[in-house]
Design a protein around this motif. Sequence first.
Motif, mmCIF file in Angstrom:
data_model
loop_
_atom_site.group_PDB
_atom_site.id
_atom_site.type_symbol
_atom_site.label_atom_id
_atom_site.label_comp_id
_atom_site.label_asym_id
_atom_site.label_seq_id
_atom_site.Cartn_x
_atom_site.Cartn_y
_atom_site.Cartn_z
ATOM 1 N N GLY A 1 12.224 9.354 -9.148
ATOM 2 C CA GLY A 1 10.994 9.462 -9.837
ATOM 3 C C GLY A 1 10.656 10.681 -10.596
ATOM 4 O O GLY A 1 10.080 10.717 -11.543
ATOM 5 N N GLY A 2 11.340 11.870 -9.948
ATOM 6 C CA GLY A 2 11.180 13.084 -10.731
ATOM 7 C C GLY A 2 9.990 13.931 -10.070
ATOM 8 O O GLY A 2 9.108 13.368 -9.566
ATOM 9 N N PRO A 3 9.864 15.271 -10.337
ATOM 10 C CA PRO A 3 8.974 16.208 -9.823
ATOM 11 C C PRO A 3 7.569 16.174 -10.733
ATOM 12 O O PRO A 3 6.541 16.681 -10.328
ATOM 13 C CB PRO A 3 9.538 17.555 -10.026
ATOM 14 C CG PRO A 3 10.506 17.398 -10.836
ATOM 15 C CD PRO A 3 10.997 16.057 -10.929
ATOM 16 N N ALA A 4 7.817 15.403 -11.773
ATOM 17 C CA ALA A 4 6.554 15.868 -12.738
ATOM 18 C C ALA A 4 5.455 14.840 -12.304
ATOM 19 O O ALA A 4 4.381 15.167 -12.552
ATOM 20 C CB ALA A 4 7.025 15.637 -14.319
ATOM 21 N N SER A 5 5.567 13.697 -11.832
ATOM 22 C CA SER A 5 4.527 12.829 -11.140
ATOM 23 C C SER A 5 4.446 12.617 -9.843
ATOM 24 O O SER A 5 5.300 13.022 -9.299
ATOM 25 C CB SER A 5 4.854 11.521 -11.686
ATOM 26 O OG SER A 5 5.306 11.359 -13.232
ATOM 27 N N PRO A 6 3.085 12.521 -9.336
ATOM 28 C CA PRO A 6 2.863 12.304 -8.032
ATOM 29 C C PRO A 6 3.390 11.336 -7.335
ATOM 30 O O PRO A 6 4.082 10.226 -8.070
ATOM 31 C CB PRO A 6 1.296 12.551 -7.931
ATOM 32 C CG PRO A 6 1.016 11.844 -9.115
ATOM 33 C CD PRO A 6 2.039 12.591 -10.055
ATOM 34 N N ALA A 7 3.784 11.066 -6.127
ATOM 35 C CA ALA A 7 4.183 9.697 -5.394
ATOM 36 C C ALA A 7 2.723 9.207 -4.745
ATOM 37 O O ALA A 7 1.931 9.799 -4.437
ATOM 38 C CB ALA A 7 5.028 10.306 -4.349
ATOM 39 N N LEU A 8 2.904 7.832 -5.276
ATOM 40 C CA LEU A 8 1.735 7.275 -5.134
ATOM 41 C C LEU A 8 1.549 6.251 -3.877
ATOM 42 O O LEU A 8 2.738 5.663 -3.965
ATOM 43 C CB LEU A 8 1.192 6.501 -6.164
ATOM 44 C CG LEU A 8 0.744 7.068 -7.402
ATOM 45 C CD1 LEU A 8 0.447 6.056 -8.555
ATOM 46 C CD2 LEU A 8 -0.296 8.193 -7.093
ATOM 47 N N ARG A 9 0.906 6.270 -2.882
ATOM 48 C CA ARG A 9 1.065 5.439 -1.567
ATOM 49 C C ARG A 9 0.321 4.160 -2.149
ATOM 50 O O ARG A 9 -0.739 3.909 -2.466
ATOM 51 C CB ARG A 9 0.462 5.771 -0.420
ATOM 52 C CG ARG A 9 0.508 4.769 0.735
ATOM 53 C CD ARG A 9 0.286 5.475 2.059
ATOM 54 N NE ARG A 9 -1.163 5.991 2.279
ATOM 55 C CZ ARG A 9 -1.707 6.520 3.129
ATOM 56 N NH1 ARG A 9 -0.938 6.738 4.463
ATOM 57 N NH2 ARG A 9 -3.006 6.680 3.436
ATOM 58 N N LEU A 10 1.146 2.843 -2.306
ATOM 59 C CA LEU A 10 0.745 1.726 -2.687
ATOM 60 C C LEU A 10 0.264 0.785 -1.499
ATOM 61 O O LEU A 10 -0.726 0.047 -1.767
ATOM 62 C CB LEU A 10 1.853 0.924 -3.319
ATOM 63 C CG LEU A 10 2.722 1.479 -4.414
ATOM 64 C CD1 LEU A 10 3.639 0.586 -5.076
ATOM 65 C CD2 LEU A 10 1.665 1.814 -5.587
ATOM 66 N N HIS A 11 0.452 1.190 -0.246
ATOM 67 C CA HIS A 11 0.307 0.314 0.739
ATOM 68 C C HIS A 11 0.432 1.174 2.180
ATOM 69 O O HIS A 11 1.038 1.899 2.062
ATOM 70 C CB HIS A 11 1.153 -0.845 1.015
ATOM 71 C CG HIS A 11 1.071 -1.744 2.319
ATOM 72 N ND1 HIS A 11 -0.227 -2.570 2.351
ATOM 73 C CD2 HIS A 11 1.732 -1.454 3.475
ATOM 74 C CE1 HIS A 11 -0.005 -3.020 3.612
ATOM 75 N NE2 HIS A 11 1.120 -2.466 4.397
ATOM 76 N N GLU A 12 -0.563 0.943 2.958
ATOM 77 C CA GLU A 12 -0.573 1.597 4.151
ATOM 78 C C GLU A 12 -1.088 0.490 5.366
ATOM 79 O O GLU A 12 -2.057 -0.169 5.351
ATOM 80 C CB GLU A 12 -1.378 2.653 4.495
ATOM 81 C CG GLU A 12 -2.820 2.363 4.309
ATOM 82 C CD GLU A 12 -3.529 3.650 5.062
ATOM 83 O OE1 GLU A 12 -3.250 4.310 5.880
ATOM 84 O OE2 GLU A 12 -4.648 4.155 4.050
ATOM 85 N N SER A 13 -0.167 0.485 6.412
ATOM 86 C CA SER A 13 -0.469 -0.382 7.507
ATOM 87 C C SER A 13 0.295 0.074 8.749
ATOM 88 O O SER A 13 1.590 1.002 8.605
ATOM 89 C CB SER A 13 -0.243 -1.934 7.556
ATOM 90 O OG SER A 13 1.072 -2.239 7.081
ATOM 91 N N VAL A 14 0.211 -0.149 10.059
ATOM 92 C CA VAL A 14 0.788 0.063 11.174
ATOM 93 C C VAL A 14 1.309 -1.121 11.959
ATOM 94 O O VAL A 14 0.471 -1.802 12.117
ATOM 95 C CB VAL A 14 0.270 1.344 11.883
ATOM 96 C CG1 VAL A 14 1.097 1.651 13.168
ATOM 97 C CG2 VAL A 14 0.038 2.348 11.178
ATOM 98 N N THR A 15 2.480 -1.291 12.499
ATOM 99 C CA THR A 15 2.754 -2.195 13.567
ATOM 100 C C THR A 15 3.037 -1.315 14.880
ATOM 101 O O THR A 15 3.603 -0.350 15.051
ATOM 102 C CB THR A 15 4.028 -2.791 13.207
ATOM 103 O OG1 THR A 15 5.275 -2.109 12.790
ATOM 104 C CG2 THR A 15 3.680 -3.737 12.155
ATOM 105 N N TYR A 16 2.876 -1.947 16.154
ATOM 106 C CA TYR A 16 3.273 -1.584 17.354
ATOM 107 C C TYR A 16 2.713 -0.221 17.611
ATOM 108 O O TYR A 16 3.172 0.707 18.713
ATOM 109 C CB TYR A 16 4.553 -1.450 17.637
ATOM 110 C CG TYR A 16 5.372 -2.824 17.346
ATOM 111 C CD1 TYR A 16 5.433 -3.756 18.643
ATOM 112 C CD2 TYR A 16 6.168 -3.164 16.273
ATOM 113 C CE1 TYR A 16 5.913 -4.997 18.218
ATOM 114 C CE2 TYR A 16 6.786 -4.100 15.985
ATOM 115 C CZ TYR A 16 6.562 -5.287 17.104
ATOM 116 O OH TYR A 16 7.250 -6.443 17.114
ATOM 117 N N GLY A 17 1.395 0.146 17.110
ATOM 118 C CA GLY A 17 0.852 1.742 17.122
ATOM 119 C C GLY A 17 1.430 2.798 16.601
ATOM 120 O O GLY A 17 1.112 3.758 16.625
ATOM 121 N N CYS A 18 2.825 2.706 16.078
ATOM 122 C CA CYS A 18 3.379 3.704 15.858
ATOM 123 C C CYS A 18 4.643 3.618 14.777
ATOM 124 O O CYS A 18 5.117 4.486 14.411
ATOM 125 C CB CYS A 18 4.040 4.716 17.141
ATOM 126 S SG CYS A 18 5.158 3.521 18.011
#
Length: 284
Positions: free
Chosen positions: A241-258
Amino acid sequence: MTTATAIAPLFLSHGSPMTALEPGAAGLFMQALGRQLVTSAEMRPRAILALSAHSLARRPTLLVAERQHAVHDFGGFDPALYQLQYDAPGAPALAAELQSALPDLLQTHAMAGLDHGIWTPLRYMVPQADIPVLPLCFSPQASPAELWALGQALAPWAQQGVLILASGSITHNLRRVFQGGAAVDAPEVAESRAFRHWWAEQAVASNWPALLDYRRQAPHAVDMHPTDEHLLPWFVAAGAGGPASPALRLHESVTYGCLGMDAYAFGPRASALAAALAQKGRAP
């Protein structure tokens, strides 16, 4: 190199092999992501260059078979898992293109096989299995900086219609899963939450030095990644992706607590992908 639209490199957390049978929130996200990529003329990839925590080699190696198939690289799970298949065209022409351009970096091997870290996301994203897939094995001894450099070398292909799909897990401590006997929907432990939050903050701020040095700087880094092969693919996608653009989190979730199931997009096209997914999510 074929002229095509740039595609944002992706990192997806694939979780337990059971994700292939029990999609949960992450699987539903992968389905939505796939619909956006596959049905959009602007975003549909000409091929997928896929790397996973479960396909490793001494040096970066492309698997150049004409056809690819699912490998059931796990044991002790629901017998129904072993009946799942994912057969897709390979991408030997793309492999030749990459190896010719990067002969000192990439080697090729005439074999087939998609580990579960690759075929699990793909069966949700591209259920028709009609996009060529080129697996890329990497060394688990490589540093984050070395894998970032590998991603940078691959960046021109992300600008030419190749989806660089990295698969692992944003947090991955199986000892916690097995010792705790946690249910798949167990509440997230504090250490996982702190690590994921720190990671997302540094990513959107483009704090690449901190991320590359995460084992010293991130909270609970060694606890969340006793070994880091499940996080290393993130750096390949980030480098592409390169250093010029931020990394965007598209999704977040968790399984098994960790076991974090977060997904990220990188590069100049990441914001357009995030916006398109958000628009689809708001649609009635």
